[in-house]
Design a protein around this motif. Structure first.
Motif, PDB file in Angstrom:
ATOM      1  N   ILE A  55      22.109  36.625   5.799  1.00 42.29           N
ATOM      2  CA  ILE A  55      21.966  38.059   5.545  1.00 42.29           C
ATOM      3  C   ILE A  55      23.313  38.778   5.603  1.00 42.29           C
ATOM      4  O   ILE A  55      23.477  39.831   4.995  1.00 42.29           O
ATOM      5  CB  ILE A  55      20.940  38.709   6.491  1.00 42.29           C
ATOM      6  N   GLN A  60      24.019  42.652   4.775  1.00 47.40           N
ATOM      7  CA  GLN A  60      23.121  43.300   5.730  1.00 47.40           C
ATOM      8  C   GLN A  60      23.632  43.269   7.163  1.00 47.40           C
ATOM      9  O   GLN A  60      23.041  43.883   8.043  1.00 47.40           O
ATOM     10  CB  GLN A  60      21.735  42.638   5.673  1.00 47.40           C
ATOM     11  N   ARG A  80      17.338  43.938  11.539  1.00 49.43           N
ATOM     12  CA  ARG A  80      17.406  43.108  10.327  1.00 49.43           C
ATOM     13  C   ARG A  80      17.368  41.626  10.665  1.00 49.43           C
ATOM     14  O   ARG A  80      16.681  40.842   9.992  1.00 49.43           O
ATOM     15  CB  ARG A  80      18.677  43.446   9.542  1.00 49.43           C
ATOM     16  N   ALA A  84      14.546  38.853   9.671  1.00 50.01           N
ATOM     17  CA  ALA A  84      14.938  37.645   8.948  1.00 50.01           C
ATOM     18  C   ALA A  84      14.480  36.386   9.674  1.00 50.01           C
ATOM     19  O   ALA A  84      13.918  35.466   9.056  1.00 50.01           O
ATOM     20  CB  ALA A  84      16.456  37.621   8.755  1.00 50.01           C
ATOM     21  N   MET A  95      17.246  36.498   3.104  1.00 51.45           N
ATOM     22  CA  MET A  95      17.472  37.697   2.303  1.00 51.45           C
ATOM     23  C   MET A  95      16.223  38.099   1.537  1.00 51.45           C
ATOM     24  O   MET A  95      15.917  39.283   1.405  1.00 51.45           O
ATOM     25  CB  MET A  95      18.641  37.495   1.336  1.00 51.45           C
TER      26      MET A  95
END
Length: 258
Positions: A55, A60, A80, A84, A95
């Protein structure tokens, strides 16, 4: 630089968590965040690092260098990485998982521009927190909502089988407020979800309270024909560990797991 996580448990269910470096200061770089998230979720640190790299390559996770020049991680990067790691079995899919879940919008009659990753970020940022003990004596009333259900802090709903790429994804977030009230929000594709359950007088004016909804039935009811799903759940204690690590300080809270 070694990281140390210090825990303290007492009969009153008070937990202390502190993340420190050997020098006594607190810092959470991206690599350290991956270790913290991996430990909190119960996956290997190597696996969490692979999710992080995937990511981060997708923009990200902020990268600014190594050592003292490393970018300090925030609750948004933590949210995030949690999505993930929790939503994908293999790091190569991280992603794609973020694309599916990160920007889901809350169900409800009131419009909101806050997506799932931002909302989860806010929940991590407020942890650990002191939660008032439940009031069980006669005449004092009880906390609104179920603390037991709130121990499942995040649920990710995904259809499995053939031809599921275009089917929607959903998520449920549950959390506790300082007064001990248990709340939930259901997230889905914009313009698709319709709120069910009752609107509570305990809900703020700008928020729909879906505490009366049976979320599993509600989410599955959003699909017309599909019948096979998997649900990935993250416990509240995992988010508490991550939130404490980001703050880098000892934090005590009472009855937070009651």
């Amino acid at each position: 630089m070694a990281l140390k996580i210090h825990w303290h448990n007492r009969s009153t269910e008070v937990i202390s968590c502190r993340l420190t470096t050997d020098s006594g200061g607190s810092v959470v770089s991206s690599r350290e965040l991956a270790d913290v998230v991996g430990d909190a979720l119960g996956i290997s640190r190597a696996s969490a690092q692979l999710h992080l790299k995937t990511i981060r390559a997708g923009g990200q996770i902020l990268f600014a260098g190594y050592g003292r020049a490393a970018a300090e991680m925030t609750s948004l990067e933590a949210a995030r990485l949690v999505l993930a790691c929790a939503g994908s079995t293999f790091a190569k899919d991280s992603m794609e998982v973020l694309k599916r879940f990160a920007h889901l919008r809350p169900a409800g009659t009131k419009k909101s521009s806050i997506g799932l990753e931002q909302f989860l970020s806010a929940r991590i940022a407020e942890l650990p927190m002191y939660v008032q003990p439940e009031q069980r004596e006669r005449g004092l009333g009880r906390s609104f909502g179920s603390r037991r259900l709130a121990q499942t802090a995040l649920q990710l709903y995904e259809p499995i089988g053939e031809k599921v790429e275009e089917l929607p994804r959903f998520a449920v977030v549950r959390w506790l407020e300082e007064k001990g009230h248990s709340k939930l929000k259901i997230f889905g594709p914009a313009m698709r979800l319709v709120a069910r359950g009752r609107h509570s007088a305990n809900a703020p004016a700008d928020e729909d309270d879906l505490s009366g909804a049976g979320e599993f039935h509600h989410v599955l009811g959003q699909y017309s024909d599909h019948r096979l799903f998997q649900v990935r759940a993250v416990g509240r204690t995992a988010l508490i560990e991550i939130g404490a690590a980001l703050k880098g300080a000892t934090a005590d809270y009472g009855n937070g797991t009651g």
